[in-house]
Scaffold this active site. Structure first.
Site, PDB file in Angstrom:
ATOM      1  N   TYR A   1       0.838  -1.204   0.000  1.00 23.55           N
ATOM      2  CA  TYR A   1       0.000   0.000   0.000  1.00 23.55           C
ATOM      3  C   TYR A   1       0.874   1.256   0.000  1.00 23.55           C
ATOM      4  O   TYR A   1       0.613   2.214  -0.723  1.00 23.55           O
ATOM      5  CB  TYR A   1      -0.915   0.009   1.229  1.00 23.55           C
ATOM      6  CG  TYR A   1      -1.992   1.070   1.152  1.00 23.55           C
ATOM      7  CD1 TYR A   1      -3.265   0.756   0.690  1.00 23.55           C
ATOM      8  CD2 TYR A   1      -1.736   2.379   1.538  1.00 23.55           C
ATOM      9  CE1 TYR A   1      -4.254   1.727   0.601  1.00 23.55           C
ATOM     10  CE2 TYR A   1      -2.717   3.363   1.455  1.00 23.55           C
ATOM     11  CZ  TYR A   1      -3.973   3.029   0.988  1.00 23.55           C
ATOM     12  OH  TYR A   1      -4.944   3.990   0.896  1.00 23.55           O
TER      13      TYR A   1
ATOM     14  N   PHE B   1      -7.533  20.034 -24.583  1.00 21.72           N
ATOM     15  CA  PHE B   1      -8.175  18.769 -24.961  1.00 21.72           C
ATOM     16  C   PHE B   1      -9.574  18.728 -24.324  1.00 21.72           C
ATOM     17  O   PHE B   1      -9.847  19.462 -23.373  1.00 21.72           O
ATOM     18  CB  PHE B   1      -7.307  17.608 -24.468  1.00 21.72           C
ATOM     19  CG  PHE B   1      -7.879  16.264 -24.797  1.00 21.72           C
ATOM     20  CD1 PHE B   1      -8.085  15.895 -26.116  1.00 21.72           C
ATOM     21  CD2 PHE B   1      -8.232  15.369 -23.792  1.00 21.72           C
ATOM     22  CE1 PHE B   1      -8.632  14.657 -26.415  1.00 21.72           C
ATOM     23  CE2 PHE B   1      -8.768  14.130 -24.100  1.00 21.72           C
ATOM     24  CZ  PHE B   1      -8.971  13.773 -25.406  1.00 21.72           C
ATOM     25  N   ASP B   2     -10.459  17.858 -24.813  1.00 23.80           N
ATOM     26  CA  ASP B   2     -11.850  17.940 -24.338  1.00 23.80           C
ATOM     27  C   ASP B   2     -12.038  17.589 -22.857  1.00 23.80           C
ATOM     28  O   ASP B   2     -12.865  18.195 -22.186  1.00 23.80           O
ATOM     29  CB  ASP B   2     -12.843  17.210 -25.254  1.00 23.80           C
ATOM     30  CG  ASP B   2     -12.458  15.769 -25.539  1.00 23.80           C
ATOM     31  OD1 ASP B   2     -11.636  15.221 -24.790  1.00 23.80           O
ATOM     32  OD2 ASP B   2     -13.005  15.202 -26.494  1.00 23.80           O
TER      33      ASP B   2
ATOM     34  N   ASP C   1       0.405  19.855 -20.805  1.00 26.79           N
ATOM     35  CA  ASP C   1      -0.382  18.627 -20.955  1.00 26.79           C
ATOM     36  C   ASP C   1       0.469  17.718 -21.837  1.00 26.79           C
ATOM     37  O   ASP C   1       0.587  17.925 -23.043  1.00 26.79           O
ATOM     38  CB  ASP C   1      -1.748  18.926 -21.585  1.00 26.79           C
ATOM     39  CG  ASP C   1      -2.574  17.654 -21.793  1.00 26.79           C
ATOM     40  OD1 ASP C   1      -1.994  16.551 -21.826  1.00 26.79           O
ATOM     41  OD2 ASP C   1      -3.810  17.768 -21.931  1.00 26.79           O
TER      42      ASP C   1
ATOM     43  N   ALA D   1       0.528  14.439 -22.741  1.00 29.18           N
ATOM     44  CA  ALA D   1       0.094  13.128 -23.251  1.00 29.18           C
ATOM     45  C   ALA D   1       0.977  12.637 -24.401  1.00 29.18           C
ATOM     46  O   ALA D   1       1.363  11.475 -24.440  1.00 29.18           O
ATOM     47  CB  ALA D   1      -1.362  13.191 -23.690  1.00 29.18           C
TER      48      ALA D   1
ATOM     49  N   LYS E   1      -0.989   7.340 -23.724  1.00 28.77           N
ATOM     50  CA  LYS E   1      -0.490   7.753 -25.045  1.00 28.77           C
ATOM     51  C   LYS E   1       1.015   7.435 -25.111  1.00 28.77           C
ATOM     52  O   LYS E   1       1.381   6.275 -25.247  1.00 28.77           O
ATOM     53  CB  LYS E   1      -0.754   9.242 -25.297  1.00 28.77           C
ATOM     54  CG  LYS E   1      -2.134   9.841 -24.973  1.00 28.77           C
ATOM     55  CD  LYS E   1      -3.306   9.020 -25.170  1.00 28.77           C
ATOM     56  CE  LYS E   1      -4.671   9.653 -24.994  1.00 28.77           C
ATOM     57  NZ  LYS E   1      -4.935  10.765 -24.146  1.00 28.77           N
TER      58      LYS E   1
ATOM     59  N   HIS F   1     -21.868  12.019 -28.938  1.00 26.73           N
ATOM     60  CA  HIS F   1     -21.422  11.048 -29.941  1.00 26.73           C
ATOM     61  C   HIS F   1     -21.148   9.663 -29.358  1.00 26.73           C
ATOM     62  O   HIS F   1     -21.194   8.672 -30.080  1.00 26.73           O
ATOM     63  CB  HIS F   1     -20.193  11.557 -30.709  1.00 26.73           C
ATOM     64  CG  HIS F   1     -18.966  11.769 -29.886  1.00 26.73           C
ATOM     65  ND1 HIS F   1     -18.911  12.645 -28.843  1.00 26.73           N
ATOM     66  CD2 HIS F   1     -17.730  11.210 -29.963  1.00 26.73           C
ATOM     67  CE1 HIS F   1     -17.698  12.622 -28.318  1.00 26.73           C
ATOM     68  NE2 HIS F   1     -16.962  11.754 -28.966  1.00 26.73           N
TER      69      HIS F   1
END
Ligand SMILES: *Cc1c(COP(=O)(O)O)cnc(C)c1O
Length: 461
Positions: A74, A126-127, A217, A219, A260, A453
């Site tokens: 842990y 990014f979204d 960011d 990624a 990614k 979507h």
């Protein structure tokens, strides 16, 4: 970039996963039963899956062997220290907060810095980043250069932020109104377009001048570094790791979706260059949402695969093959006369759906019609990033609001498919192009209010 004929994949394959192409009649039946939404298809019914490059990488023998030495304690597991060491080594950041995904790192960051009615400035959020900003009733402000929004201009760094607009925004609002600047590398939302080193440095100078933290960011940072090496003469002979160290030195911290460029199937982290106070604050939130500071929502084995993946994802020959494969598909598509966004970005090829199916009006969802047609034609799964993903019905006027572009993204998973699979994709497009005039549009039969979507249902007209 070296000609792809002059080298081959820098790996051999030890373990394979069979894929099968269902026959056309079955595909017709399956897509109909899926209400013409490819998110509803079972993966086993897909031949080549280009839905996303997120979490779909093939891990290496080295990563899999790392999974076997997962220390599931842990507190204080060995794998956390390996990850910490990898991040200190590759990014040069001292403090590491593991999380279960990139968006969880964003959640911690936004909880720390962003409050109601504030503005979060970036090149192009990014979204999920936008989602976390809006959740706090704050406002995302995207200041990408104009070329970044034009699919036909050939600019080497279409992810760059407009520095004049950035200074204007920083000068016009104090830290109480605009607390943070975020640079997304590569910029996912306009096609995986890179940010130049000069732009990152200049953005950092402005952020310092106006006393705001600059966060990356990260990624697809390794793909971004590769583009810098290729496209900026000053970096031709600099190693990817040195480019990464320099790029991250300009920022104060980063969020990362490890799904990614870290070549793992799950995971993320938040990291800070040197601010211990931020780190302690982040850990408070991490413990509530993710877990104790040395595991953060991940198993020890996942931390190990991530630590090893960061090294592999920044190998020069891996990146040459990775970016080379995306460019290879882009070239095949261009040769076949298919309109795509140029230059081709790092993680996929973006087809201009409304230009390709120009006989279908925007209201009848040409990009979605193309996604459906691609599955019908060859069992290939792509994603619509156009009207279905980003359009919405204005609650006041009841009118449909359309995004700038109606795109179909062919995202390429890392190390998972060969160039021969890419040939199949290009061939499917050639066949569709030959009869595209007979393809009809689509309409919604069901749509949710947000992120429609993912769950929408459609009907062909
Ligand atoms: C995928 C992604 C995220 C979110 O990461 P998840 O791991 O999917 O939660 C954030 N920013 C960018 C640029 C991404 O591509």
């Amino acid at each position: 970039m070296r000609n792809r004929d002059s080298y081959a994949e820098p790996f051999r394959i030890k373990m394979i996963e069979p894929i099968k192409q269902k026959d056309r009649e079955t595909r017709e039946d399956l897509i109909k039963k899926a209400h013409y939404n490819v998110f509803n298809l079972k993966a086993e019914d897909v031949y080549i899956d280009l839905l996303t490059d997120s979490g779909t990488s093939a891990m290496s023998a080295n990563q899999w062997s790392g999974m076997m030495i997962g220390d599931e304690s842990y507190a204080g597991c060995a794998n956390f220290y390996n990850l910490e060491e990898a991040i200190r080594d590759i990014l040069g950041y001292m403090y590491v907060v593991p999380t279960h995904q990139g968006r969880a790192a964003e959640n911690i960051l936004m909880s720390m810095f962003v409050g109601e009615k504030q503005t979060v400035i970036g090149n192009m959020h990014f979204d999920t980043t936008e989602g976390h900003i809006r959740l706090r009733n704050a406002v995302p402000l995207n200041l990408v250069i104009d070329e970044g929004l034009n699919p036909d201009t050939d600019h080497p760094f279409k992810g760059n932020i407009n520095l004049e607009k950035l200074e204007e925004a920083l000068a016009g609002q104090g830290p109480e109104e605009a607390p943070l600047v975020i640079m997304t590398v590569t910029s996912n939302s306009n096609g995986g377009q890179p940010v130049s080193m000069d732009n990152m440095r200049d953005a950092s100078i402005l952020a310092k001048k106006y006393n705001r933290p600059l966060i990356i960011d990260a990624a697809r940072f390794a793909e971004n570094c590769y583009f810098i090496k290729q496209r900026d003469r000053a970096y031709h002979n600099v190693s990817i790791r040195d480019i990464a160290r320099e790029m991250f030195s300009y920022a104060d911290g980063c969020t990362m979706s490890s799904k990614k460029d870290a070549l793992v199937n799950i995971g993320g982290f938040l990291a800070f260059k040197d601010n211990e106070q931020w780190y302690e604050e982040a850990v408070q939130i991490q413990i509530c949402y993710e877990g104790f500071r040395t595991y953060g929502g991940l198993a020890g084995r996942d931390l190990e695969a991530l630590a090893r993946g960061l090294y592999e994802g920044t190998e020069e020959d891996y990146l040459e093959d990775r970016i080379g494969q995306v460019a290879y598909l882009g070239q095949k598509m261009t040769d076949a006369g298919i309109p795509i966004m140029k230059p081709v970005g790092g993680h996929g090829v973006f087809v201009e759906g409304s230009k390709f199916l120009s006989h279908i009006p925007r209201a009848n969802l040409p990009a979605q019609a193309l996604v459906v047609e691609l599955y019908r034609e060859a069992g290939i799964r792509a994603i619509e990033l156009g009207t279905c993903a980003f359009g919405y019905t204005d609650p006041e006027t009841g009118e449909e609001v359309y995004p700038n572009q109606d795109l179909v993204r062919l995202a390429i998973p890392r190390r998972a498919y060969t160039d021969r699979h890419m040939d199949q994709v290009a061939q499917a497009f050639e066949k569709i192009a030959a009869r595209k005039g007979r393809i009809s549009g689509m309409e919604f039969t069901y749509q949710a209010e947000i992120l429609r979507h993912f769950t929408a249902r459609y009907r062909p007209l």
